[in-house]
Design an enzyme around this catalytic site. Structure first.
Site, PDB file in Angstrom:
ATOM      1  N   HIS A   1       0.863  -1.343   0.529  1.00 17.75           N
ATOM      2  CA  HIS A   1       0.017  -0.011   0.214  1.00 17.75           C
ATOM      3  C   HIS A   1       0.966   1.373   0.063  1.00 17.75           C
ATOM      4  O   HIS A   1       0.542   2.208  -0.258  1.00 17.75           O
ATOM      5  CB  HIS A   1      -0.783  -0.168   1.455  1.00 17.75           C
ATOM      6  CG  HIS A   1      -1.556  -0.703   1.179  1.00 17.75           C
ATOM      7  ND1 HIS A   1      -2.718  -1.064   0.431  1.00 17.75           N
ATOM      8  CD2 HIS A   1      -1.497  -1.865   2.182  1.00 17.75           C
ATOM      9  CE1 HIS A   1      -3.545  -2.715   0.658  1.00 17.75           C
ATOM     10  NE2 HIS A   1      -3.001  -2.875   1.775  1.00 17.75           N
TER      11      HIS A   1
ATOM     12  N   HIS B   1       6.004   6.620   6.558  1.00 16.86           N
ATOM     13  CA  HIS B   1       5.095   6.216   5.580  1.00 16.86           C
ATOM     14  C   HIS B   1       4.698   7.269   4.676  1.00 16.86           C
ATOM     15  O   HIS B   1       4.593   8.055   5.361  1.00 16.86           O
ATOM     16  CB  HIS B   1       4.206   5.111   5.655  1.00 16.86           C
ATOM     17  CG  HIS B   1       2.756   5.653   5.796  1.00 16.86           C
ATOM     18  ND1 HIS B   1       2.918   5.341   7.845  1.00 16.86           N
ATOM     19  CD2 HIS B   1       2.117   5.889   5.755  1.00 16.86           C
ATOM     20  CE1 HIS B   1       2.141   5.618   7.463  1.00 16.86           C
ATOM     21  NE2 HIS B   1       1.484   6.261   6.663  1.00 16.86           N
TER      22      HIS B   1
ATOM     23  N   HIS C   1       2.244   8.381   1.454  1.00 20.31           N
ATOM     24  CA  HIS C   1       1.171   9.206   0.295  1.00 20.31           C
ATOM     25  C   HIS C   1       1.154  10.261  -0.653  1.00 20.31           C
ATOM     26  O   HIS C   1       2.234  11.220  -0.594  1.00 20.31           O
ATOM     27  CB  HIS C   1      -0.304   9.282   1.173  1.00 20.31           C
ATOM     28  CG  HIS C   1      -0.303   8.376   2.247  1.00 20.31           C
ATOM     29  ND1 HIS C   1      -1.285   7.040   2.403  1.00 20.31           N
ATOM     30  CD2 HIS C   1       0.519   8.558   3.729  1.00 20.31           C
ATOM     31  CE1 HIS C   1      -1.395   6.722   3.290  1.00 20.31           C
ATOM     32  NE2 HIS C   1      -0.524   7.257   4.087  1.00 20.31           N
TER      33      HIS C   1
ATOM     34  N   GLU D   1      -2.615  13.336   1.154  1.00 18.68           N
ATOM     35  CA  GLU D   1      -3.719  13.021   2.235  1.00 18.68           C
ATOM     36  C   GLU D   1      -4.100  14.131   2.808  1.00 18.68           C
ATOM     37  O   GLU D   1      -5.452  14.906   2.368  1.00 18.68           O
ATOM     38  CB  GLU D   1      -3.646  12.336   3.357  1.00 18.68           C
ATOM     39  CG  GLU D   1      -3.158  10.457   2.721  1.00 18.68           C
ATOM     40  CD  GLU D   1      -3.525   9.393   3.513  1.00 18.68           C
ATOM     41  OE1 GLU D   1      -4.197   8.411   2.706  1.00 18.68           O
ATOM     42  OE2 GLU D   1      -3.505   9.502   4.723  1.00 18.68           O
TER      43      GLU D   1
ATOM     44  N   HIS E   1       4.197  10.619   6.781  1.00 18.04           N
ATOM     45  CA  HIS E   1       4.031  10.539   8.260  1.00 18.04           C
ATOM     46  C   HIS E   1       4.853   9.792   9.317  1.00 18.04           C
ATOM     47  O   HIS E   1       4.892   8.820   8.547  1.00 18.04           O
ATOM     48  CB  HIS E   1       2.678   9.400   8.190  1.00 18.04           C
ATOM     49  CG  HIS E   1       0.855  10.206   7.158  1.00 18.04           C
ATOM     50  ND1 HIS E   1       0.368   9.928   6.630  1.00 18.04           N
ATOM     51  CD2 HIS E   1       0.839  11.987   6.881  1.00 18.04           C
ATOM     52  CE1 HIS E   1      -0.334  10.737   6.191  1.00 18.04           C
ATOM     53  NE2 HIS E   1      -0.057  11.883   6.201  1.00 18.04           N
TER      54      HIS E   1
ATOM     55  N   THR F   1      -5.653   7.036   9.100  1.00 13.61           N
ATOM     56  CA  THR F   1      -5.778   6.895   7.513  1.00 13.61           C
ATOM     57  C   THR F   1      -6.098   5.685   6.146  1.00 13.61           C
ATOM     58  O   THR F   1      -6.137   6.184   5.417  1.00 13.61           O
ATOM     59  CB  THR F   1      -4.944   8.308   6.415  1.00 13.61           C
ATOM     60  OG1 THR F   1      -3.725   7.697   6.455  1.00 13.61           O
ATOM     61  CG2 THR F   1      -5.030   9.490   7.099  1.00 13.61           C
TER      62      THR F   1
END
Length: 309
Positions: free
Chosen positions: A91, A118, A120, A130, A143, A227
């Site tokens: 992911h 990690h 996004h 995000e 994050h 999230t």
């Protein structure tokens, strides 16, 4: 007519049954060939995702409230180099952090130790963060996940409504590469497929990934959730105002990773969630200063228009 309506509803129900599954995924992964729950159906994967304090959110700066308790953070051992494991978890890209790196101050109720960080991102440097600020979506967001220092595992921390503190940083496209990110970007070549992992051989520090401490005094604060499922509502969120520069090539390197189904790992963000009455707080005076600049500009324009030709 009634029979036709019933047939249509039944057909829609069957189609939805065929096109969903127990696993969660991002919208960029969803097809009938890949049966998974896209973000709007994450509550099917875990009921927490239908909660009233979900993340991410859109921060409307004019509606934020200044909080004098939001003082500068104290970072302990953030400068220390470590050789953590970087992994494609199917992911995102996630890096494990040794647990003696801590944060305190900043209006937090306790000391928190870093667990992992990690990312996004979007598509090749396109919108991918995000959280959004006044509707603006940045190319990427990191994050850094912390839990209260006395907890021994994240699961226990998530049972505490203030058990987790996440520091969120935005990225912006730059004309030149950010050399501090070289160890991380270079490692991405080795983890293109899901569950692949490698060690950051040359090592990295948390401090080199984020702005200097003097540039981290302006931030936003609210209470929210993870999230991704299970969307536990146990997170104190801090979103820093100053973005981190990365070149287009560096941003694009993340989009070369793969999901479990072999598709490019892109648009790995959850859409913003309703505030549901929550208040977002701010530190510093950046929002006020920005408003003052706009006011001066508006006054100058008005004065210019009132001058005779």
């Amino acid at each position: 007519m009634q029979r036709l309506l019933m047939f249509t509803l039944l057909a829609s129900s069957l189609l939805w049954t065929v096109c969903t599954g127990a696993d969660w995924c991002y919208q960029s992964q969803f097809t009938c060939d890949h049966q998974c729950n896209a973000p709007e159906k994450w509550s099917h994967a875990n009921g927490n995702c239908a909660g009233t304090r979900q993340s991410p959110i859109n921060v409307v700066t004019r509606k934020t409230v200044k909080d004098e308790r939001l003082t500068p953070f104290k970072f302990s051992n953030y400068q220390e180099i470590f050789r953590g494991t970087i992994k494609n978890n199917g992911h995102s890209v996630q890096v494990t952090v040794p647990d003696h790196r801590t944060i305190s101050g900043g209006g937090l109720p306790d000391s928190y130790k870093a667990v992992q960080f990690h990312f996004h991102w979007g598509i090749n440097g396109g919108p991918g963060s995000e959280h959004t600020i006044d509707g603006e979506q940045y190319p990427m967001e990191v994050h850094i996940v912390h839990m209260k220092s006395h907890y021994t595992d994240l699961k226990r921390a998530l049972a505490d409504e203030e058990g987790v503190a996440v520091l969120g940083f935005f990225y912006e496209a730059s004309n030149s590469g950010n050399r501090k990110y070289d160890p991380l970007i270079n490692a991405l070549r080795s983890i293109k497929t899901p569950n692949a992992n490698t060690t950051l051989v040359s090592g990295i520090s948390l401090a080199q990934l984020i702005p200097s401490e003097q540039n981290m005094t302006n931030y936003y604060r609210y209470k929210g959730s993870l999230t991704t499922p299970d969307c536990s509502q146990a997170v104190i969120w801090t979103l820093f105002e100053n973005p981190i520069p990365l070149s287009t090539d560096q941003l694009q390197a993340f989009a070369e990773l793969k999901f479990h189904d072999g598709k490019p790992m892109v648009d790995t963000f959850r859409p913003v969630q309703p505030l549901n009455g929550r208040q977002v707080y701010r530190s510093g005076s950046a929002v006020i200063l920005a408003s003052a600049v706009l006011l001066v500009a508006a006054m100058a324009t008005a004065l210019g228009l009132s001058q005779p030709n």
